[in-house]
Write a protein that holds these residues in place. Structure first.
Motif: not given
Length: 131
Positions: A21-25, A29-41
Motif C-alpha cells: 500500500r505504501f509503495l502504491k502511494s 506521489n511521484i506522478e503528482i510531483e510530491e517528491y518528499e511525500m513519495a520518499e516518505i511513503a
C-alpha cells in the motif's frame, strides 16, 4: 528495543500488505510531483518489508534504528538482504531529515527510493517464500 514474540510470525503477511500500500502511494506521489511525500511513503514501504523479515524470525521492534541492527544480525549470511538493509539504513536517515528537518527531495532521489522499496519488497517476499 527488539524482543522475541511468539506471535510475530502471524504479522508477516499483513506487514507485506502494508508495504504494498505504501509503495502504491509512493508511486502516486511521484506522478503528482510530491517528491518528499513519495520518499516518505517509499521508506514506509521498505520499513514494512523489513518488519516482515523481522517478524518471520519471531521478533518485534520498537525502533526504526534497532530494526536495521537486528536485521543485519539475523540476516548476516544473506548477502543481498544485508546489502538492502545497509541502503535502508541510509534512507532511514534521509526520511528523518525530510520529515523533521524539512529537507527537499529531487525527482531522481524520490525515484531511487521508490525503486529501492520495490526491490526490497520483492526480495523480502522471495526470502519469505511468498510470491
Amino acid at each position: 528495543m527488539i524482543k522475541r514474540d511468539p506471535k510475530a510470525v502471524e504479522r508477516v503477511e499483513n506487514s507485506l500488505k502494508i508495504a504494498e500500500r505504501f509503495l502504491k502511494s509512493a508511486r502516486k506521489n511521484i506522478e503528482i510531483e510530491e517528491y518528499e511525500m513519495a520518499e516518505i511513503a517509499a521508506y514506509n514501504s521498505a520499513f514494512h518489508s523489513a518488519r516482515a523479515l523481522l517478524f518471520a524470525k519471531g521478533y518485534v521492534e520498537r525502533s526504526h534504528y534497532c530494526l536495521g541492527i537486528a536485521l543485519k544480525y539475523l540476516y548476516r549470511e544473506r548477502g543481498k538482504i544485508l546489502e538492502l538493509i545497509n541502503t535502508f539504513d541510509k534512507i532511514r536517515l534521509s526520511r528523518h531529515n525530510i520529515q523533521y528537518g524539512g529537507l527537499l527531495v529531487s525527482r531522481e532521489e524520490a525515484e531511487f527510493v521508490v525503486g529501492f522499496a520495490e526491490e526490497f519488497l520483492k526480495v523480502a517476499k522471495k526470502e519469505l517464500g511468498i510470491v
